[in-house]
Design an enzyme around this catalytic site. Structure first.
Site, PDB file in Angstrom:
ATOM      1  CG  HIS A   1     -14.644  14.973 -12.523  1.00 58.45           C
ATOM      2  ND1 HIS A   1     -13.522  15.739 -12.323  1.00 58.45           N
ATOM      3  CD2 HIS A   1     -14.228  13.875 -13.215  1.00 58.45           C
ATOM      4  CE1 HIS A   1     -12.473  15.138 -12.866  1.00 58.45           C
ATOM      5  NE2 HIS A   1     -12.880  13.998 -13.411  1.00 58.45           N
ATOM      6  CD  GLU A   2     -16.177  10.728 -13.877  1.00 59.00           C
ATOM      7  OE1 GLU A   2     -15.799  10.636 -15.065  1.00 59.00           O
ATOM      8  OE2 GLU A   2     -15.394  10.603 -12.923  1.00 59.00           O
TER       9      GLU A   2
END
Length: 162
Positions: free
Chosen positions: A137-138
């Protein structure tokens, strides 16, 4: 350093590909400190938050602040070097898209390489699914990708970056 406002969906800075940090320069360091401070503030105020990427505070740099089982640190120039073939569906949420959860497909495990603020190499091998999902996600944020770009039907295929 100051705590910054989280950049919200619709802001073009979330769609920019983040710039690699040049460790010889120091123009990125204030953003790294602000990123860590902002994540700590969010976690303190809201009671949750395991990661925050540079673009989410308007920073152009490839930085991710983590506060999770990996530790509390800022990853500099993080990149995924390995992804498992096996994937799974997870409900994803994001500080930049408050109040919304969407199903996305993620690799069940990944390996993350990065530098710390002192330029020391760090490697996190074959992460467990909850941490692998967080890292993906990051890192997506650093590539201008949002969770809504990876939305799939519950239990469906698609959206995994290969």
């Amino acid at each position: 350093m100051p705590v910054r406002e989280v950049v919200l969906i619709g802001d073009p800075r979330l769609r920019q590909v983040a710039l690699a940090v040049d460790l010889a320069k120091h123009d990125w360091r204030p953003d790294a400190i602000d990123l860590a401070d902002t994540l700590a503030d969010l976690k303190g105020r809201l009671g949750f938050g395991r990661g925050l990427a540079g673009p989410q505070i308007g920073s152009p740099w490839r930085l991710i602040a983590f506060e999770c089982r990996l530790g509390s640190f800022v990853a500099v120039n993080p990149h995924i070097t390995w992804r498992s073939e096996e994937a799974f569906s997870v409900l994803d949420d994001c500080f930049s898209i408050p109040g919304r959860k969407v199903p996305v497909m993620r690799s069940r495990s990944v390996t993350l390489q990065c530098l710390d603020l002192d330029g020391q190499a760090r490697v996190f091998e074959r992460l467990e699914p909850d941490l692998a999902e967080l890292v993906q996600h990051e890192v997506d944020h650093l590539d201008g990708i949002l969770m809504v770009d990876r939305t799939v039907s519950e239990g469906g295929r698609g959206g995994v970056d290969r």
